[in-house]
Design a protein around this motif. Structure first.
Motif, PDB file in Angstrom:
ATOM      1  N   ALA A   6      16.297  53.162 -30.207  1.00 15.32           N
ATOM      2  CA  ALA A   6      16.125  54.568 -29.830  1.00 15.32           C
ATOM      3  C   ALA A   6      15.894  55.443 -31.061  1.00 15.32           C
ATOM      4  O   ALA A   6      15.062  56.361 -31.035  1.00 15.32           O
ATOM      5  CB  ALA A   6      17.346  55.054 -29.063  1.00 15.32           C
ATOM      6  N   ILE A   7      16.604  55.166 -32.138  1.00 15.43           N
ATOM      7  CA  ILE A   7      16.422  55.937 -33.376  1.00 15.43           C
ATOM      8  C   ILE A   7      15.019  55.735 -33.919  1.00 15.43           C
ATOM      9  O   ILE A   7      14.337  56.697 -34.299  1.00 15.43           O
ATOM     10  CB  ILE A   7      17.485  55.527 -34.418  1.00 15.43           C
ATOM     11  N   MET A   8      14.553  54.505 -33.963  1.00 14.46           N
ATOM     12  CA  MET A   8      13.206  54.218 -34.475  1.00 14.46           C
ATOM     13  C   MET A   8      12.136  54.887 -33.605  1.00 14.46           C
ATOM     14  O   MET A   8      11.174  55.454 -34.123  1.00 14.46           O
ATOM     15  CB  MET A   8      12.960  52.710 -34.529  1.00 14.46           C
ATOM     16  N   ARG A   9      12.316  54.848 -32.311  1.00 15.49           N
ATOM     17  CA  ARG A   9      11.342  55.488 -31.418  1.00 15.49           C
ATOM     18  C   ARG A   9      11.322  56.999 -31.607  1.00 15.49           C
ATOM     19  O   ARG A   9      10.258  57.620 -31.556  1.00 15.49           O
ATOM     20  CB  ARG A   9      11.657  55.142 -29.966  1.00 15.49           C
ATOM     21  N   SER A  10      12.483  57.599 -31.835  1.00 21.52           N
ATOM     22  CA  SER A  10      12.513  59.052 -32.040  1.00 21.52           C
ATOM     23  C   SER A  10      11.818  59.430 -33.339  1.00 21.52           C
ATOM     24  O   SER A  10      11.106  60.439 -33.397  1.00 21.52           O
ATOM     25  CB  SER A  10      13.953  59.569 -32.017  1.00 21.52           C
ATOM     26  N   PHE A  11      11.999  58.634 -34.406  1.00 26.95           N
ATOM     27  CA  PHE A  11      11.298  58.925 -35.652  1.00 26.95           C
ATOM     28  C   PHE A  11       9.795  58.756 -35.510  1.00 26.95           C
ATOM     29  O   PHE A  11       9.016  59.545 -36.059  1.00 26.95           O
ATOM     30  CB  PHE A  11      11.820  58.052 -36.791  1.00 26.95           C
ATOM     31  N   VAL A  12       9.365  57.761 -34.768  1.00 25.91           N
ATOM     32  CA  VAL A  12       7.937  57.554 -34.544  1.00 25.91           C
ATOM     33  C   VAL A  12       7.348  58.724 -33.761  1.00 25.91           C
ATOM     34  O   VAL A  12       6.278  59.250 -34.097  1.00 25.91           O
ATOM     35  CB  VAL A  12       7.682  56.216 -33.817  1.00 25.91           C
ATOM     36  N   SER A  13       8.042  59.166 -32.730  1.00 25.79           N
ATOM     37  CA  SER A  13       7.530  60.293 -31.941  1.00 25.79           C
ATOM     38  C   SER A  13       7.532  61.587 -32.757  1.00 25.79           C
ATOM     39  O   SER A  13       6.621  62.411 -32.634  1.00 25.79           O
ATOM     40  CB  SER A  13       8.324  60.465 -30.657  1.00 25.79           C
ATOM     41  N   LEU A  14       8.522  61.769 -33.612  1.00 29.20           N
ATOM     42  CA  LEU A  14       8.560  62.942 -34.476  1.00 29.20           C
ATOM     43  C   LEU A  14       7.389  62.927 -35.458  1.00 29.20           C
ATOM     44  O   LEU A  14       6.749  63.957 -35.699  1.00 29.20           O
ATOM     45  CB  LEU A  14       9.888  62.995 -35.231  1.00 29.20           C
ATOM     46  N   ARG A  15       7.085  61.762 -36.020  1.00 27.31           N
ATOM     47  CA  ARG A  15       5.949  61.644 -36.937  1.00 27.31           C
ATOM     48  C   ARG A  15       4.643  61.934 -36.208  1.00 27.31           C
ATOM     49  O   ARG A  15       3.775  62.652 -36.719  1.00 27.31           O
ATOM     50  CB  ARG A  15       5.920  60.256 -37.554  1.00 27.31           C
ATOM     51  N   LYS A  16       4.476  61.394 -35.014  1.00 30.30           N
ATOM     52  CA  LYS A  16       3.256  61.652 -34.242  1.00 30.30           C
ATOM     53  C   LYS A  16       3.114  63.140 -33.935  1.00 30.30           C
ATOM     54  O   LYS A  16       2.023  63.695 -34.022  1.00 30.30           O
ATOM     55  CB  LYS A  16       3.270  60.850 -32.937  1.00 30.30           C
ATOM     56  N   PHE A  17       4.218  63.781 -33.589  1.00 35.55           N
ATOM     57  CA  PHE A  17       4.192  65.209 -33.296  1.00 35.55           C
ATOM     58  C   PHE A  17       3.790  66.007 -34.533  1.00 35.55           C
ATOM     59  O   PHE A  17       2.968  66.922 -34.457  1.00 35.55           O
ATOM     60  CB  PHE A  17       5.559  65.682 -32.797  1.00 35.55           C
ATOM     61  N   ALA A  18       4.342  65.662 -35.669  1.00 34.93           N
ATOM     62  CA  ALA A  18       4.033  66.389 -36.901  1.00 34.93           C
ATOM     63  C   ALA A  18       2.572  66.209 -37.298  1.00 34.93           C
ATOM     64  O   ALA A  18       1.941  67.137 -37.809  1.00 34.93           O
ATOM     65  CB  ALA A  18       4.952  65.936 -38.025  1.00 34.93           C
ATOM     66  N   LEU A  19       2.030  65.015 -37.069  1.00 40.16           N
ATOM     67  CA  LEU A  19       0.645  64.767 -37.447  1.00 40.16           C
ATOM     68  C   LEU A  19      -0.347  65.431 -36.499  1.00 40.16           C
ATOM     69  O   LEU A  19      -1.457  65.776 -36.904  1.00 40.16           O
ATOM     70  CB  LEU A  19       0.379  63.265 -37.497  1.00 40.16           C
ATOM     71  N   THR A  20       0.040  65.620 -35.260  1.00 41.41           N
ATOM     72  CA  THR A  20      -0.891  66.198 -34.299  1.00 41.41           C
ATOM     73  C   THR A  20      -0.685  67.687 -34.092  1.00 41.41           C
ATOM     74  O   THR A  20      -1.399  68.293 -33.307  1.00 41.41           O
ATOM     75  CB  THR A  20      -0.762  65.488 -32.935  1.00 41.41           C
ATOM     76  N   TYR A  21       0.255  68.258 -34.777  1.00 44.50           N
ATOM     77  CA  TYR A  21       0.525  69.673 -34.625  1.00 44.50           C
ATOM     78  C   TYR A  21      -0.547  70.457 -35.372  1.00 44.50           C
ATOM     79  O   TYR A  21      -0.491  70.628 -36.576  1.00 44.50           O
ATOM     80  CB  TYR A  21       1.931  69.998 -35.149  1.00 44.50           C
TER      81      TYR A  21
END
Length: 76
Positions: free
Chosen positions: A17-32
């Protein structure tokens, strides 16, 4: 970090769950788009400052590398 060391089902689930949250946070930051647009605008407004900062950082790193090297030659 503890969840990656422990070896039980709950720790493994939490680690995933921690790894998935970091991946989703990175994707959000890159697509913002608004954030990337603002950063680009700021970089374009102050190109001289960024050049100076990069030069200072590079010279500091080179100075540290020169001090850390092993000196060769005769010693008295």
């Amino acid at each position: 970090m503890l969840s990656s060391v422990l070896n039980n089902e709950k720790a493994i689930e939490i680690n995933i769950a921690i790894m998935r949250s970091f991946v989703s946070l990175r994707k959000f930051a890159l697509t913002y788009e608004e954030l990337t647009k603002r950063v680009t605008e700021i970089e374009q407004q102050f190109p001289d400052i960024y050049k100076a900062l990069n030069h200072l950082m590079d010279s500091k790193q080179q100075h540290q590398m020169q001090q850390e090297r092993i000196k060769i030659g005769y010693t008295k």
